[in-house]
Scaffold this motif. Structure first.
Motif, PDB file in Angstrom:
ATOM      1  N   HIS A  87       0.825  -1.209   0.000  1.00 58.72           N
ATOM      2  CA  HIS A  87       0.000   0.000   0.000  1.00 58.72           C
ATOM      3  C   HIS A  87       0.862   1.264   0.000  1.00 58.72           C
ATOM      4  CE1 HIS A  87      -3.559   2.390   0.522  1.00 58.72           C
ATOM      5  NE2 HIS A  87      -3.052   2.979   1.597  1.00 58.72           N
ATOM      6  N   ILE A  88       0.567   2.164  -0.930  1.00 53.83           N
ATOM      7  CA  ILE A  88       1.244   3.457  -0.991  1.00 53.83           C
ATOM      8  C   ILE A  88       0.176   4.542  -0.987  1.00 53.83           C
ATOM      9  CG2 ILE A  88       2.738   4.965  -2.356  1.00 53.83           C
ATOM     10  CD1 ILE A  88       4.050   2.511  -3.515  1.00 53.83           C
ATOM     11  N   ASP A  89       0.308   5.481  -0.068  1.00 58.56           N
ATOM     12  CA  ASP A  89      -0.720   6.504   0.106  1.00 58.56           C
ATOM     13  C   ASP A  89      -0.050   7.818   0.496  1.00 58.56           C
ATOM     14  OD1 ASP A  89      -2.893   8.054   0.688  1.00 58.56           O
ATOM     15  OD2 ASP A  89      -3.768   6.690   2.172  1.00 58.56           O
ATOM     16  N   VAL A  90      -0.291   8.870  -0.281  1.00 56.34           N
ATOM     17  CA  VAL A  90       0.323  10.169   0.022  1.00 56.34           C
ATOM     18  C   VAL A  90      -0.204  10.751   1.328  1.00 56.34           C
ATOM     19  CG1 VAL A  90       0.838  10.774  -2.367  1.00 56.34           C
ATOM     20  CG2 VAL A  90      -1.398  11.347  -1.414  1.00 56.34           C
ATOM     21  N   GLU A  91      -1.297  10.198   1.830  1.00 51.73           N
ATOM     22  CA  GLU A  91      -1.831  10.664   3.110  1.00 51.73           C
ATOM     23  C   GLU A  91      -1.122   9.988   4.283  1.00 51.73           C
ATOM     24  OE1 GLU A  91      -3.940  13.131   3.288  1.00 51.73           O
ATOM     25  OE2 GLU A  91      -3.976  13.215   1.088  1.00 51.73           O
ATOM     26  N   ASN A  92      -0.333   8.970   3.982  1.00 53.18           N
ATOM     27  CA  ASN A  92       0.429   8.277   5.026  1.00 53.18           C
ATOM     28  C   ASN A  92       1.846   8.048   4.500  1.00 53.18           C
ATOM     29  OD1 ASN A  92       1.432   6.728   7.095  1.00 53.18           O
ATOM     30  ND2 ASN A  92      -0.364   5.390   7.238  1.00 53.18           N
ATOM     31  N   ILE A  93       2.613   9.120   4.472  1.00 54.05           N
ATOM     32  CA  ILE A  93       3.948   9.089   3.883  1.00 54.05           C
ATOM     33  C   ILE A  93       4.873   8.124   4.622  1.00 54.05           C
ATOM     34  CG2 ILE A  93       6.015  10.441   3.369  1.00 54.05           C
ATOM     35  CD1 ILE A  93       3.698  11.096   1.559  1.00 54.05           C
ATOM     36  N   LYS A  94       4.843   8.132   5.941  1.00 52.14           N
ATOM     37  CA  LYS A  94       5.757   7.293   6.724  1.00 52.14           C
ATOM     38  C   LYS A  94       5.561   5.815   6.396  1.00 52.14           C
ATOM     39  CE  LYS A  94       8.801   6.338   9.946  1.00 52.14           C
ATOM     40  NZ  LYS A  94       8.839   4.880   9.826  1.00 52.14           N
ATOM     41  N   SER A  96       4.145   4.518   3.772  1.00 53.67           N
ATOM     42  CA  SER A  96       4.458   4.290   2.362  1.00 53.67           C
ATOM     43  C   SER A  96       5.961   4.178   2.144  1.00 53.67           C
ATOM     44  CB  SER A  96       3.889   5.427   1.504  1.00 53.67           C
ATOM     45  OG  SER A  96       2.480   5.472   1.595  1.00 53.67           O
ATOM     46  N   ILE A  97       6.722   5.077   2.777  1.00 53.33           N
ATOM     47  CA  ILE A  97       8.181   5.032   2.664  1.00 53.33           C
ATOM     48  C   ILE A  97       8.716   3.719   3.233  1.00 53.33           C
ATOM     49  CG2 ILE A  97      10.332   6.035   3.534  1.00 53.33           C
ATOM     50  CD1 ILE A  97       9.117   7.656   1.306  1.00 53.33           C
TER      51      ILE A  97
END
Length: 281
Positions: A87-94, A96-97
């Motif tokens: 899962h990659i989500d710009v609302e949850n950067i940590k 996603s990284i």
């Protein structure tokens, strides 16, 4: 097929499969995890069928092609307790990284496991003893070729790199007998790369390649093959960058090369850095 388990799809389609297609199904059911890292050619070889049979099989069980089949299969077989989230989500950067870096780390570990040390040594010997090192690549791999040419030149190796097909074909025909061709291709089946290496093979020019598929056509044309492991195409459908692992392998070659007594990579690099210092602020 989004809500349809891949293994179940194979079992349901099995009665309607032809004999050759059943060979593919049986191999996949016995070795699902291994198949997620195979190319069409590799699976065909393992199943003792043709490449075309693999494509037909993938469509018969409900997928657009083998690539989409592998994506679904990979999602099916990963242990939900140990798998790395995709899962990659710009609302949850940590988060996603963490997910992206976890996959990168896993690729490096897997590549370290599969890379053949004898091939690495042979590659270093070819590079140390060549007159010039010619880099060849296409598409997304072109930046890697430019990076490699720059890095090896800093170690005192004479390098040549071109990014257009016309210039690369010309380079293949103009190479000297003591030069070495270095190809970079994730798939190992890019037509332009195969043309270049067919030329170098006919001219008896030594060659090296980095590819994710050890039995790819490019690997068959090369004297030395360095095998990398790629998972991004399977787990990240929307975007795939195939540049990191070849660059890691190139960096490893450079570090090993720096310990070779035949060349003084450190001295050459230091001389360049001292001269270039006046351009840095």
């Amino acid at each position: 097929m989004e809500n349809y388990a891949t293994i179940m799809a194979i079992n349901n389609a099995y009665p309607d499969l032809f004999e050759q297609e059943r060979k593919v199904a049986e191999y996949i059911l016995k070795n699902p995890e291994a198949v997620t890292n195979m190319s069409v050619t590799e699976l065909a070889e393992k199943s003792n069928v043709s490449d075309a049979t693999i494509i037909r099989f993938s469509k018969k069980v409900g997928f657009k092609g083998f690539y989409h089949f592998k994506i679904s299969l990979a999602k099916d077989i990963i242990d939900p307790e140990t798998k790395i989230s995709t899962h990659i989500d710009v609302e949850n950067i940590k988060a996603s990284i963490d997910n992206i870096f976890s996959y990168k780390i896993e690729e490096i570990k897997k590549t370290a496991d599969v890379i053949d040390t004898t091939s690495v040594k042979n590659c270093i010997d070819l590079i140390v003893n060549c007159d010039s090192l010619y880099f060849f690549a296409a598409g997304n791999s072109n930046p890697v070729a430019v990076y490699a040419a720059y890095q090896f030149s800093q170690a005192g190796i004479k390098t040549v790199v071109n990014i257009t097909p016309e210039m690369q074909i010309n380079a293949a025909f103009s190479m000297g007998e003591n030069d070495v061709a270095f190809g970079i291709s994730n798939s190992g089946s890019t037509r332009m790369m195969l043309d270049v290496f067919e030329i170098t093979q006919k001219r008896k020019i030594k060659s090296i390649c980095i590819t994710s598929y050890a039995k790819s056509p490019l690997a068959q044309l090369s004297d030395c093959t360095l095998h990398t492991v790629m998972t991004e195409k399977i787990f990240f459908e929307a975007f795939s960058s195939s540049r990191m692992m070849p660059m890691v392998v190139i960096d490893a070659l450079l570090l090993l090369l720096s310990k070779n007594k035949t060349i003084d990579a450190y001295k050459h690099n230091s001389n360049c850095e001292q001269y270039l210092a006046k351009y840095k602020y």
